[in-house]
Design a protein around this motif. Sequence first.
Motif, mmCIF file in Angstrom:
data_model
loop_
_atom_site.group_PDB
_atom_site.id
_atom_site.type_symbol
_atom_site.label_atom_id
_atom_site.label_comp_id
_atom_site.label_asym_id
_atom_site.label_seq_id
_atom_site.Cartn_x
_atom_site.Cartn_y
_atom_site.Cartn_z
ATOM 1 N N GLY A 1 31.235 44.691 45.660
ATOM 2 C CA GLY A 1 30.800 44.304 43.869
ATOM 3 C C GLY A 1 29.523 44.164 44.116
ATOM 4 O O GLY A 1 29.046 44.823 42.509
ATOM 5 N N LEU A 2 28.855 43.402 45.069
ATOM 6 C CA LEU A 2 27.968 43.433 44.514
ATOM 7 C C LEU A 2 26.947 44.302 43.954
ATOM 8 O O LEU A 2 25.957 44.374 43.566
ATOM 9 C CB LEU A 2 27.022 43.004 46.227
ATOM 10 N N ARG B 1 38.832 47.285 48.518
ATOM 11 C CA ARG B 1 39.132 47.092 50.071
ATOM 12 C C ARG B 1 40.788 46.915 50.910
ATOM 13 O O ARG B 1 40.918 45.901 50.277
ATOM 14 C CB ARG B 1 37.332 46.172 50.318
ATOM 15 N N GLY C 1 35.855 40.028 41.321
ATOM 16 C CA GLY C 1 36.606 41.367 40.623
ATOM 17 C C GLY C 1 36.230 42.201 39.640
ATOM 18 O O GLY C 1 36.141 41.805 38.584
ATOM 19 N N LEU C 2 36.184 43.557 40.048
ATOM 20 C CA LEU C 2 35.403 44.274 39.291
ATOM 21 C C LEU C 2 36.353 45.292 38.370
ATOM 22 O O LEU C 2 36.922 46.017 36.940
ATOM 23 C CB LEU C 2 34.964 45.054 39.795
ATOM 24 N N THR C 3 37.581 45.846 39.078
ATOM 25 C CA THR C 3 38.194 46.734 39.264
ATOM 26 C C THR C 3 39.547 46.702 37.954
ATOM 27 O O THR C 3 39.231 46.871 37.540
ATOM 28 C CB THR C 3 38.940 47.415 40.876
ATOM 29 N N GLN D 1 41.647 39.247 51.985
ATOM 30 C CA GLN D 1 41.717 38.263 50.800
ATOM 31 C C GLN D 1 42.292 38.993 49.402
ATOM 32 O O GLN D 1 42.535 38.664 48.108
ATOM 33 C CB GLN D 1 39.899 38.886 50.968
ATOM 34 N N TYR E 1 36.812 56.006 51.087
ATOM 35 C CA TYR E 1 35.652 55.670 50.466
ATOM 36 C C TYR E 1 35.503 56.645 49.082
ATOM 37 O O TYR E 1 34.852 57.721 49.898
ATOM 38 C CB TYR E 1 34.534 54.978 50.336
ATOM 39 N N ASP E 2 35.858 56.518 48.398
ATOM 40 C CA ASP E 2 35.938 58.048 47.215
ATOM 41 C C ASP E 2 35.326 57.350 45.686
ATOM 42 O O ASP E 2 36.409 56.972 45.173
ATOM 43 C CB ASP E 2 37.136 58.376 47.166
ATOM 44 N N TRP F 1 31.208 53.357 33.968
ATOM 45 C CA TRP F 1 32.343 53.320 33.430
ATOM 46 C C TRP F 1 32.842 53.144 32.325
ATOM 47 O O TRP F 1 32.783 52.071 31.504
ATOM 48 C CB TRP F 1 32.736 51.963 34.318
ATOM 49 N N LEU G 1 44.130 53.531 46.913
ATOM 50 C CA LEU G 1 43.000 53.996 47.791
ATOM 51 C C LEU G 1 41.641 52.980 47.718
ATOM 52 O O LEU G 1 41.977 51.670 47.847
ATOM 53 C CB LEU G 1 41.986 54.750 46.413
ATOM 54 N N GLY G 2 41.727 53.214 49.354
ATOM 55 C CA GLY G 2 41.372 52.040 50.355
ATOM 56 C C GLY G 2 40.558 52.205 51.552
ATOM 57 O O GLY G 2 41.250 53.044 52.183
ATOM 58 N N GLU H 1 39.602 35.677 44.675
ATOM 59 C CA GLU H 1 38.614 36.660 43.820
ATOM 60 C C GLU H 1 37.506 36.442 43.692
ATOM 61 O O GLU H 1 37.685 35.618 42.554
ATOM 62 C CB GLU H 1 39.678 37.569 43.209
HETATM 63 P P1 ADP Z 1 34.719 43.436 46.023
HETATM 64 O O1 ADP Z 1 33.061 43.846 46.565
HETATM 65 O O2 ADP Z 1 35.300 41.921 47.154
HETATM 66 O O3 ADP Z 1 35.442 44.644 47.588
HETATM 67 P P2 ADP Z 1 34.826 44.197 43.790
HETATM 68 O O4 ADP Z 1 36.582 44.274 43.059
HETATM 69 O O5 ADP Z 1 34.017 43.190 42.930
HETATM 70 O O6 ADP Z 1 35.333 43.630 45.035
HETATM 71 O O7 ADP Z 1 34.209 45.574 43.342
HETATM 72 C C1 ADP Z 1 34.343 46.354 44.732
HETATM 73 C C2 ADP Z 1 33.986 47.545 44.080
HETATM 74 O O8 ADP Z 1 34.460 48.765 45.131
HETATM 75 C C3 ADP Z 1 34.496 48.239 42.741
HETATM 76 O O9 ADP Z 1 33.922 49.377 42.060
HETATM 77 C C4 ADP Z 1 35.913 49.651 43.428
HETATM 78 O O10 ADP Z 1 35.215 50.741 42.003
HETATM 79 C C5 ADP Z 1 34.488 49.974 44.575
HETATM 80 N N1 ADP Z 1 35.797 50.215 45.862
HETATM 81 C C6 ADP Z 1 36.596 49.321 46.637
HETATM 82 N N2 ADP Z 1 37.182 50.129 47.253
HETATM 83 C C7 ADP Z 1 36.571 51.729 47.128
HETATM 84 C C8 ADP Z 1 37.403 52.790 47.844
HETATM 85 N N3 ADP Z 1 37.785 53.196 48.932
HETATM 86 N N4 ADP Z 1 36.664 53.609 47.349
HETATM 87 C C9 ADP Z 1 35.263 54.192 46.214
HETATM 88 N N5 ADP Z 1 35.571 52.351 45.580
HETATM 89 C C10 ADP Z 1 35.572 51.184 46.486
#
Ligand code: ADP
Length: 485
Positions: free
Chosen positions: A21-22, A307, A387-389, A311, A362-363, A260, A334-335, A384
Motif C-alpha cells: 500500500g505504501l 500479502r 488497508g486499500l483493497t 497480519q 503478484y499480478d 482504480w 491472489l496472494g 490493518e
Molecule cells: P499492505 O500494504 O499491508 O500489503 P494494503 O491493503 O495497504 O496492504 O495495500 C496492498 C496493495 O498491494 C493493494 O494495492 C493490493 O491490490 C496490492 N496487492 C497485494 N497483494 C497483491 C498481489 N498478490 N498481486 C497484486 N497486487 C497485490
Amino acid sequence: MTPLRVLHATAELYPLVKTGGLADVTGALPAAQAALGLDVRVLLPGLPGVHAGMPALHEVARLGPAFGAARVALLQGRLPGSDVTAYVIDAPWLYARNGNPYVRADGSEWPDNHRRFGLLSWVGAQLAAGGLDPAWSPDVVHAHDWHAALTPAYLASQPAARAASVFTIHNLAYQGRFEHDLFPELGLPPWMASLAGIEFHGELRFMKAGLVFADRITTVSPTYAQEILGPEHGHQLDGVLAPRRERLSGIVNGIDDAVWNPATDRALAARYDARRPAGKAACKRALQREFKLTEAADAPLFGIVSRLSHQKGLDLLLDALPALLQAGGQMALLGTGDAAIEHAFRNAATALAGSVGVQIGYDESLAHRIIAGADLIVVPSRFEPCGLTQLYGLRYGTLPLVRRTGGLADTVTDADAPDGTGFVFEHADAGALGWTIGRAAQAFRDTAGWRRMMATAMAQDWSWRGPAAAYHALYQEIARDPQAA
Ligand code: ADP
C-alpha cells in the motif's frame, strides 16, 4: 504567495516500485497535493524499477563517496505520466539489484539495508537543509515508513536547517532493525546511538527516529493512530509514541482514480459504474472462468488480494472455508508471502476445485479483475493500518467483509446500519469470520438490499482530495516560513 514546497522521501512509488500500500499512497498523494496548488517533489532510491520507468534523468549534484558507495549522484526527472518532479539517488553499488527492494530472492534481508536506506534519509535531509539543489528546497519534508525514517534524525542534527518534518507510519510492524555496531556507518551524531536517539533494546530501529524526531507523526487511519498507543498494536514502540501522542494523528488513505475506477479500468472484461452496473456481472463470469469456478451468478464470490502474512489473518479464512462452502460461496484468491499459507491455499484449491480458486503470485492486472469480479472482498486482518483493497472494493461495488481494526474499522460500515457498505466482525477467530461469511451470503440473496448497499458504497468519495487537504493543513501548522504557508 509562494506555494508550500513539500518533499516526499519514500522507497516505493507506484508504478515504479511496489510491494504494498505504501507505493499506492506515494504514487497518488503528490499529484493530489499538486492539484491543491502545493509545490511537491519526491525523492526515490535509484532501484532498477525507478531507472526503467524514468529513463530521462539529468544530474543535479554529485555527492561523491557515501554510505559505502564510491559514486553517488542526485538525478532529477519527472514521474511517468505526471508533472511531479522526482529526485533519484543514483548509487548502483547500493541499488542496482533486481527483485524485492528489501530482501534477496531467498527472502533474507540485504545485509547493507542500513546503508541503502540510511542514504535515502540522508539525501532527504540534505535536500531539506538546502543547498543540495540550488534551485529548490522544501519547507516540509514528508518521510514514509522505516526506509525514510532517519530523515528527521539527520535534520535534527543540523540545527540551521529550516524545513519541518512529517513522518508517516504505514505499518508499525516493520521497523528497520539493525545491529547496534552499525551505528557509526550512519554518520549520525554519537548521542543518537543512545536510548534518547535510535537505540532500542540493544539494537537500532530506524522507525524510532521518525517517532522521536519528526515535528508531526501521522499514520494512515485514526483508529490505528489510537491502537498503536497500546501494547497490543504498538509493536514495542507504544512507550516511545506515548509522550508524543499530541503530535500523532491519523489520515485515511485515498484511491487513485486514474488507476482504480471501474468505469475506465482497462484490465476488466467489461467496464461499469454505479449508474450502469451491468458490466460487473460480466466481470464476475470472466473471473469464475479464469479461476475455473462453477459459472453460477447466484453463488456469492468472495475475493482476496493480499500479502499472505500473519497480519492479514488469512489462516482464519482457511479455517472458515467449510462455512464458506456451506453458505454456497466461492472464493478467488491472489496472494503471495508466507510459504506455509501459500501451500495451504494451493491444497485447498486442489481439494475444492470448482469452488475455490487460488493464484499464488503478484499480478497487478489480476488484482483489478478480482476486485471487479468478486461480490465481496475479504480482509480479515489481525491489524490493518489503513488497508486499500477494501477501499477499492467499495469503489467497485464489491462489498468488503472485514475485521473491525485500524483503517478497516474507519472505512466499512456494517450491513446492520442503514448506510451499511459491508460486513464487519470483531474477534480474530475463524468462528466469527465463518459466521460473518454466512451472514454476507444470506444478504447477497436479498438482491434489492444488496444493490442498495452496492449503490451506497459506490457513491462514497474515497478520492485523495480529502486526505491531500488534511496533509496540507498539517504542513501549514508546522511550516517555519510563514511566507510559504
Ligand atoms: P499492505 O500494504 O499491508 O500489503 P494494503 O491493503 O495497504 O496492504 O495495500 C496492498 C496493495 O498491494 C493493494 O494495492 C493490493 O491490490 C496490492 N496487492 C497485494 N497483494 C497483491 C498481489 N498478490 N498481486 C497484486 N497486487 C497485490
